[in-house]
Design an enzyme around this catalytic site. Structure first.
Site, short mmCIF file in Angstrom:
data_model
loop_
_atom_site.label_atom_id
_atom_site.label_comp_id
_atom_site.label_asym_id
_atom_site.label_seq_id
_atom_site.Cartn_x
_atom_site.Cartn_y
_atom_site.Cartn_z
N HIS A 17 0.80 -1.18 0.09
CA HIS A 17 0.06 0.16 0.01
C HIS A 17 0.92 1.26 0.00
O HIS A 17 2.10 1.15 0.64
CB HIS A 17 -0.80 -0.04 1.31
CG HIS A 17 -1.87 1.04 1.16
ND1 HIS A 17 -1.47 2.32 1.67
CD2 HIS A 17 -3.31 1.25 1.06
CE1 HIS A 17 -2.81 3.09 1.41
NE2 HIS A 17 -3.65 2.29 1.17
N ASP A 19 0.92 4.13 1.28
CA ASP A 19 1.30 4.70 2.69
C ASP A 19 2.00 4.04 3.38
O ASP A 19 3.16 4.16 4.01
CB ASP A 19 0.00 4.78 3.49
CG ASP A 19 -0.81 5.89 2.87
OD1 ASP A 19 -0.29 7.04 2.44
OD2 ASP A 19 -2.28 5.91 3.34
N LYS A 20 2.09 2.45 3.28
CA LYS A 20 3.11 1.60 4.10
C LYS A 20 4.00 1.31 3.47
O LYS A 20 5.12 1.34 4.21
CB LYS A 20 2.37 0.14 3.84
CG LYS A 20 1.44 -0.06 4.97
CD LYS A 20 2.02 -0.09 6.55
CE LYS A 20 1.23 0.68 7.56
NZ LYS A 20 2.10 1.14 8.46
N GLU A 45 10.06 12.04 6.92
CA GLU A 45 9.11 11.71 6.32
C GLU A 45 9.12 11.38 4.79
O GLU A 45 10.10 11.74 4.13
CB GLU A 45 8.17 13.20 6.27
CG GLU A 45 8.00 13.56 7.79
CD GLU A 45 7.01 12.78 8.59
OE1 GLU A 45 6.59 11.96 8.26
OE2 GLU A 45 7.30 13.07 9.99
N GLU A 58 13.96 15.92 9.62
CA GLU A 58 15.07 16.55 10.64
C GLU A 58 15.83 15.25 11.28
O GLU A 58 15.57 14.44 11.88
CB GLU A 58 14.67 17.48 11.75
CG GLU A 58 13.88 18.71 11.13
CD GLU A 58 12.64 18.21 10.84
OE1 GLU A 58 11.94 18.77 9.91
OE2 GLU A 58 11.79 17.53 11.43
N LYS A 178 -5.88 -4.49 0.26
CA LYS A 178 -6.27 -3.93 1.61
C LYS A 178 -7.15 -4.96 2.11
O LYS A 178 -7.76 -5.73 1.18
CB LYS A 178 -7.12 -2.84 1.53
CG LYS A 178 -6.09 -1.45 0.94
CD LYS A 178 -7.10 -0.19 0.93
CE LYS A 178 -7.57 0.38 2.04
NZ LYS A 178 -8.14 1.74 1.91
N PHE A 246 -8.14 -4.09 -10.40
CA PHE A 246 -7.13 -3.20 -9.71
C PHE A 246 -5.80 -3.71 -10.17
O PHE A 246 -4.97 -4.26 -9.67
CB PHE A 246 -7.47 -3.93 -8.34
CG PHE A 246 -6.67 -3.32 -7.29
CD1 PHE A 246 -5.87 -2.09 -7.67
CD2 PHE A 246 -6.79 -3.36 -5.95
CE1 PHE A 246 -5.17 -1.39 -6.57
CE2 PHE A 246 -6.18 -2.80 -4.94
CZ PHE A 246 -5.24 -1.73 -5.35
N ASP A 254 -1.91 5.86 -6.41
CA ASP A 254 -2.13 6.86 -5.17
C ASP A 254 -1.05 7.06 -4.41
O ASP A 254 -0.07 6.32 -4.11
CB ASP A 254 -3.29 5.86 -4.16
CG ASP A 254 -3.99 7.02 -3.24
OD1 ASP A 254 -3.62 8.28 -3.42
OD2 ASP A 254 -4.65 6.75 -2.33
N ALA A 255 -0.66 8.49 -4.30
CA ALA A 255 0.31 8.90 -3.50
C ALA A 255 0.20 8.21 -2.06
O ALA A 255 -0.92 8.22 -1.39
CB ALA A 255 0.37 10.52 -3.50
N ARG A 260 0.09 7.81 7.81
CA ARG A 260 -1.26 7.82 7.43
C ARG A 260 -2.27 6.71 8.01
O ARG A 260 -3.46 6.70 7.61
CB ARG A 260 -1.60 8.31 5.99
CG ARG A 260 -1.30 9.74 5.66
CD ARG A 260 -1.93 10.14 4.46
NE ARG A 260 -1.89 9.29 3.35
CZ ARG A 260 -2.03 10.07 2.09
NH1 ARG A 260 -2.51 11.23 1.87
NH2 ARG A 260 -1.88 9.15 0.93
N LYS A 261 -1.70 5.71 8.26
CA LYS A 261 -2.11 4.53 8.74
C LYS A 261 -1.92 4.04 10.03
O LYS A 261 -1.76 2.91 10.57
CB LYS A 261 -1.84 3.21 7.95
CG LYS A 261 -2.11 3.37 6.35
CD LYS A 261 -3.78 3.18 6.26
CE LYS A 261 -4.13 3.54 4.83
NZ LYS A 261 -4.23 4.79 4.53
N LYS A 281 10.25 8.09 13.16
CA LYS A 281 10.74 8.79 14.49
C LYS A 281 11.81 7.82 15.32
O LYS A 281 11.50 6.83 15.60
CB LYS A 281 9.67 9.07 15.00
CG LYS A 281 8.84 9.88 14.46
CD LYS A 281 7.39 10.23 15.26
CE LYS A 281 6.34 11.04 14.67
NZ LYS A 281 5.07 11.30 15.14
N LYS A 285 11.28 10.33 20.58
CA LYS A 285 9.73 10.72 20.38
C LYS A 285 8.99 9.93 20.96
O LYS A 285 8.70 8.67 20.79
CB LYS A 285 9.43 10.87 18.82
CG LYS A 285 10.10 11.78 17.86
CD LYS A 285 11.59 11.76 17.67
CE LYS A 285 11.82 12.95 16.67
NZ LYS A 285 13.55 12.86 16.71
N ASP A 287 5.85 9.68 21.04
CA ASP A 287 4.76 9.18 19.97
C ASP A 287 5.02 7.62 19.80
O ASP A 287 3.99 7.09 19.67
CB ASP A 287 4.78 9.74 18.80
CG ASP A 287 4.06 11.26 18.76
OD1 ASP A 287 3.19 11.45 19.42
OD2 ASP A 287 4.31 12.01 17.80
#
Length: 405
Positions: A17, A19-20, A45, A58, A178, A246, A254-255, A260-261, A281, A285, A287
């Site tokens: 995917h 995003d992955k 990123e 960074e 998916k 597909f 798709d970008a 995002r997941k 990260k 961090k 997060d």
């Protein structure tokens, strides 16, 4: 009150995917830099789109980049090789996205000195959190790995399909896919799969006729292999590539962006999420590191049979070492009060104060262990060696002793 009888759904996405793909590239860069400097600071990123990968963010670390933005010898080339190798491992060799021919931009630059001054430790001050925020951990007894069943099965379906694609057992599959699993719960336990959704990128010609039937039969066989037989019946509804064709997928279709997941990465919507992504990260961090320690605590609480379901929240302020709050919610399933579990956690000496450095030290997070986390979930994974230490169940006796104290 929580509903005991209901339908619930979770989704997963494959390693291909878009995003992955971005998450895996970002975490591969984290691993590259932590291998050079365990105290490196990384915020990487990734953007992926048709024949293009862009890195931004960074960084700071010995043997990586100096404060003026000058790369150490050979490191810039290592970064590009890491990116291309990651895309190759996933399996992208398509006209619209190919590991060898894609364009690559590296826009990483030195970490802000203002952020660094709040995070780095000094002789008279403990290391502060890398950002403000609240992080959640969760565990429940729906599966052996103490994860929500809907997400557990969604991950497993795609993981098997990827393994079959890599091995050649399913040569008609392409990397992007998916899944989605809907289960009916009665008395709080999963009793039936009411709907299974799988959309997978496929080779040319698998969108019609006998080849489409082959793809559908393959997916249903995967589902039957992985879900308990008692959950499946003639009433289970399958939606397999419901839109038909597909063929164009991945970053060409798709970008993709890092982070995002986050619901796929965590608990499939069965628990709260503080909002911060993990991939790209370093573990200063919170997060990332605080989400890992809260999962570790929640899993050990359920494994200790102190509850059948547990949510834990920690919160932090940027530059401040001590957590601002600790919250435990066993959703009415606890054998003792939630306040007593909170107190017990704070009495476990080896956990320390759950400062960023304390978390990293206890779980051993300053290591290149993150690329494996970036597909098929950060939680519910088997701990092996240095990998997935937050999935270990080694706090059970400590929790019981702290409660008895």
């Amino acid at each position: 009150m929580a509903r005991d009888n209901h339908l619930f759904t979770s989704e997963s996405v494959s390693e291909g995917h878009p995003d992955k793909v971005s998450d895996q590239i970002s975490d591969a860069i984290v691993d590259l830099f932590l291998a050079k400097d365990p105290e490196a600071r990384i915020g990487c990123e990734t953007l992926t789109t048709t024949q293009l990968v862009v890195l931004a963010g960074e960084i700071r670390g010995k043997g990586i980049m100096d404060e003026s933005g000058n790369w150490a010898p050979g490191v810039r080339e290592e970064v590009e090789k890491t990116v291309r190798d990651t895309v190759k491992r996933i399996g992208y060799e398509q006209d619209g996205f190919h590991w060898e021919t894609l364009r690559f931009e590296n826009n990483l630059h030195p970490q802000s000195a203002h952020i660094a001054q709040g995070v780095d430790a000094s002789d008279d001050k403990d290391e502060g959190a890398g950002d403000q925020g609240m992080m959640f951990g969760f565990a429940c007894d729906e599966t052996p790995d103490l994860m929500p069943a809907t997400l557990h099965y969604s991950h497993r379906i795609l993981h098997r399909m990827a393994a079959d694609r890599h091995s050649g057992a399913a040569p008609f599959l392409e990397p992007d896919a998916k899944s989605q699993v809907t289960l009916r719960f009665e008395n709080g336990k999963p009793v039936a799969a009411t709907a299974i959704v799988v959309s997978t990128q496929h080779a040319t010609g698998y969108d019609a006729g006998a080849k489409q039937d082959e793809l559908h039969a393959y997916v249903k066989k995967v589902v039957a292999d992985l879900l308990p037989a008692e959950l499946l019946s003639d009433e289970t509804v399958y939606h397999i590539n419901p839109t038909g064709s597909f063929e164009i997928g991945g970053p060409d279709g798709d970008a993709g962006l890092t982070g995002r997941k986050i619901i796929v990465d965590t608990y499939g919507g069965a628990a709260p999420h503080g909002g911060g992504a993990f991939s790209g990260k370093d573990p200063t961090k919170v997060d990332r590191s605080a989400a890992y320690i809260t999962r570790y605590l929640a899993k050990n609480i359920v494994a200790a049979k102190l509850a059948t379901k547990c949510t834990i929240q920690l919160s932090y302020a940027i530059g401040v070492a001590e957590p601002l709050s600790l919250y435990v919610d066993t959703h009415g399933t606890g054998v003792v009060g939630d306040d007593k579990i909170e107190a017990a956690i704070q009495r476990i000496e080896k956990l320390g104060r759950m400062t960023p450095r304390g978390i990293r030290t206890h779980l051993g997070l300053n290591k290149p262990i993150y690329a494996r986390t970036a597909a098929y979930g950060h939680f519910g994974r088997d701990p092996e060696g240095d990998f997935f230490p937050w999935e270990r169940i080694d706090l059970v006796d400590d929790l019981k002793a702290a409660l008895a104290a």
